[in-house]
Design a protein around this motif. Structure first.
Motif, PDB file in Angstrom:
ATOM      1  N   PRO A  63       0.824  -1.221   0.000  1.00 29.94           N
ATOM      2  CA  PRO A  63       0.000   0.000   0.000  1.00 29.94           C
ATOM      3  C   PRO A  63       0.853   1.264   0.000  1.00 29.94           C
ATOM      4  CG  PRO A  63       0.123  -0.891   2.206  1.00 29.94           C
ATOM      5  CD  PRO A  63       0.915  -1.838   1.329  1.00 29.94           C
ATOM      6  N   PRO A  72      -7.254  -1.863  -0.542  1.00 32.00           N
ATOM      7  CA  PRO A  72      -6.192  -2.790  -0.936  1.00 32.00           C
ATOM      8  C   PRO A  72      -6.503  -3.481  -2.263  1.00 32.00           C
ATOM      9  CG  PRO A  72      -7.583  -3.794   0.739  1.00 32.00           C
ATOM     10  CD  PRO A  72      -8.025  -2.352   0.618  1.00 32.00           C
ATOM     11  N   ASP A 181      -8.267  -4.339   4.565  1.00 34.87           N
ATOM     12  CA  ASP A 181      -7.121  -5.253   4.536  1.00 34.87           C
ATOM     13  C   ASP A 181      -7.511  -6.585   5.155  1.00 34.87           C
ATOM     14  OD1 ASP A 181      -5.609  -3.171   3.494  1.00 34.87           O
ATOM     15  OD2 ASP A 181      -4.593  -2.720   5.389  1.00 34.87           O
TER      16      ASP A 181
END
Length: 564
Positions: A63, A72, A181
């Motif tokens: 990231p 993400p 995430d």
């Protein structure tokens, strides 16, 4: 016969495909995923059993650059190269030693004993107030205890602090990156865990503290539906009163770094040009009192969360899986002991409690709330916080941050799914924050003290020895967790630990011995119920009847709570 022959051949080919998916280079296993090949290594469990470790597997793209402050993206294939997964990755940026961190941290660890079985999978979401922690096998999430049970164990990192939760309150940057995430890590488990001997249809997510809050958010999130089948929550739930303004902290960060504060694009582009170390450094300076003052939280974004988790769970609009929910007897009772020598601060907090309370206990400014909290916990005329009442002061942190949110989750979820409710009362040899008595033993069981019996980590010292007096609790806890992961119940019989449901509400007290009784601290949690009520589910006569029942229940809870 030809059809039977074809079926036999097909089964034979499937068997060959499955068993040859794992090869060995010396003693080290190599697993082939759709993304590529991964080489792991071997470790030893607490009982000296060999298991296989695959550490530092990237589950999402780094990231960095334009992917900082963005949702993400999944990892892509690494081709013919064999990925070396024999050491933990660097952890996500957080206050601490910079050399052990990297923004390229979205990595996952997998630990397994057997590639050929379909074992229950336990996925750990770490805690740390959304600014600290990791899935690192040495720092926090050691596999040595759980791998003596018949499970596959998974732990991972996710973005923290401003990097994980910054929000401009706009369609471009809604926040929740750390939670997204986590969703991607769970999707990785769904897609690949069968290659490590895990059953993707038998996944248990579990977490402690902010990790437990995250688990409750996955209960509420439509994005997480179908990605897990049981949930264990240790000392945390998002069904609380927290009023945390991510936009305020985003603008404060921008101002202190000399960035624009209001236009979402300008804010984000400027902050993308700052080093992650500088961002962490600025945010760290906000923790002025060394007390729990959580800064970054979830956003109701219409994507990860369609509405408040309390509302979703109260409506029954959540991922209904069996729940095992716990907290410790003393949580943050000792949280303020660090300031016992700071008489001026404690005097100021005592005499100006109402002004400090919203920041310390995370609610919107309301003098009436502060007055009632002070009256209940400290006494209305109190002007001093000192050695005599500092534990009473700490109990406000315990209930504000942990106890009441957990209590409310149990109350709401039990109408829709089995809930196993427990309190850790066992005082072991080690504690993170509890003071020691004259025998050098902790005086209570504080926040996170129960996690040391599920997995070893740096914070708790080394892995236990076989003659450690706390081994029995480690074996009890890991047995409960693994049995729950397999069956949805922590024990073979619900007679000795009945689940909470619509008509029954019981708690298991986990001390040297266990006993079942009415839930503890009910009188304390009733105060928070009254100060921060949930929205009414219905109106009219039914609503009035519900209110009468709630009041009657509250009176009974006060009486029961005083006996616990």
């Amino acid at each position: 016969m030809p059809r039977l022959f074809q079926l036999t051949c097909a089964l034979f080919l499937i068997s060959i495909t499955f068993t040859t998916a794992v090869t060995f280079i010396g003693d080290d296993p190599v697993v082939e995923l759709s993304l590529g090949k991964i080489q792991g290594d071997r470790m030893q469990s607490f009982r000296n059993r060999t298991f296989y470790a695959f550490r530092g597997i990237r589950y999402a793209q780094a990231p960095v650059g334009q992917l900082r402050f963005a949702n993400p993206l999944p990892e892509t294939s690494w081709g013919d190269e064999v990925l070396q997964a024999t050491a933990d990755s660097l952890v996500c940026p957080q206050p601490g030693v910079v050399s052990y961190m990297s923004e390229d941290c979205l990595k996952i660890n997998v630990f397994t004993k057997n590639f050929e079985e379909k074992l229950p999978v336990m996925v750990y979401i770490h805690g740390g107030a959304n600014i600290l922690g990791s899935g690192h096998s040495s720092y926090e999430a050691g596999p040595q205890y759980l791998l003596d049970q018949d499970v596959v164990f998974v732990a991972f990192n996710y973005r923290l602090g401003a990097l994980g939760f910054l929000s401009t309150n706009s369609s471009e940057t809604k926040g929740n990156f750390g939670y997204l995430d986590q969703v991607m890590a769970l999707e990785w488990v769904r897609d690949h865990i069968s290659h490590f001997g895990g059953n993707p249809e038998m996944v248990t997510i579990f977490g402690m503290s902010a990790g437990s809050m995250a688990v409750s958010l996955h209960l509420a999130s439509p994005l997480s539906a179908g990605l897990f089948h049981r949930a264990i929550l240790m000392s945390g739930s998002a069904t609380n009163h927290f009023d945390i303004d991510n936009l305020y902290w985003t603008r404060k960060l921008a101002r202190e770094l000399g960035c624009p504060m209001y236009d979402p694009t300008d804010v984000v582009e400027c902050l993308r040009n700052e080093s992650w170390a500088r961002i962490v450094e600025v945010c760290k300076a906000w923790e002025s009192y060394q007390l729990i003052t959580m800064k970054w939280n979830y956003e109701i974004d219409g994507h990860f969360l369609p509405s408040h988790p309390t509302e979703l769970i109260a409506e029954g609009n959540f991922n209904k899986v069996p729940l095992l929910i716990s907290y410790t007897a003393n949580e943050f009772d000792y949280n303020a002991y660090v300031h016992l020598g700071n008489q001026h601060l404690l005097h100021d907090m005592g005499s100006n409690f109402v002004d400090y309370a919203p920041e310390l206990f995370l609610y919107r400014q309301d003098a009436n709330i502060g007055e009632q909290l002070k009256d209940f916990y400290l006494g209305g005329n109190t002007t001093e916080i000192n050695a005599k009442n500092i534990e009473d002061f700490g109990r406000i942190f315990s209930d504000a941050y942990i106890g009441h949110g957990v209590h409310r989750l149990v109350q709401l979820a039990r109408a829709f799914t089995p809930v196993y409710y427990t309190r850790m009362d066992y005082v072991g040899d080690r504690s993170l924050t509890a003071p020691l008595n004259g025998d050098n033993k902790p005086v209570g069981v504080a926040h996170a003290d129960d996690l040391q019996y599920v997995m070893p980590g740096y914070w708790y010292g080394t892995v236990m020895t076989e003659n450690d007096t706390d081994v029995f609790m480690m074996e009890r806890m890991t047995s409960w967790f693994s049995h729950f992961a397999k069956t949805g119940t922590p024990l073979n019989s619900t007679d000795t630990w009945p689940p909470c449901n619509l008509t029954h509400l019981k708690m298991l007290y986990n001390g040297v011995e266990t006993q079942v009784g009415a839930p503890g601290y009910s009188d304390r949690y009733l105060v928070w119920d009254e100060l921060f009520p949930t929205a009414a589910r219905s109106g009219g006569a039914a609503g009035k009847l519900s209110l009468v029942v709630a009041i009657a229940t509250g009176v009974a809870c006060r009486l029961i709570g005083k006996l616990m």
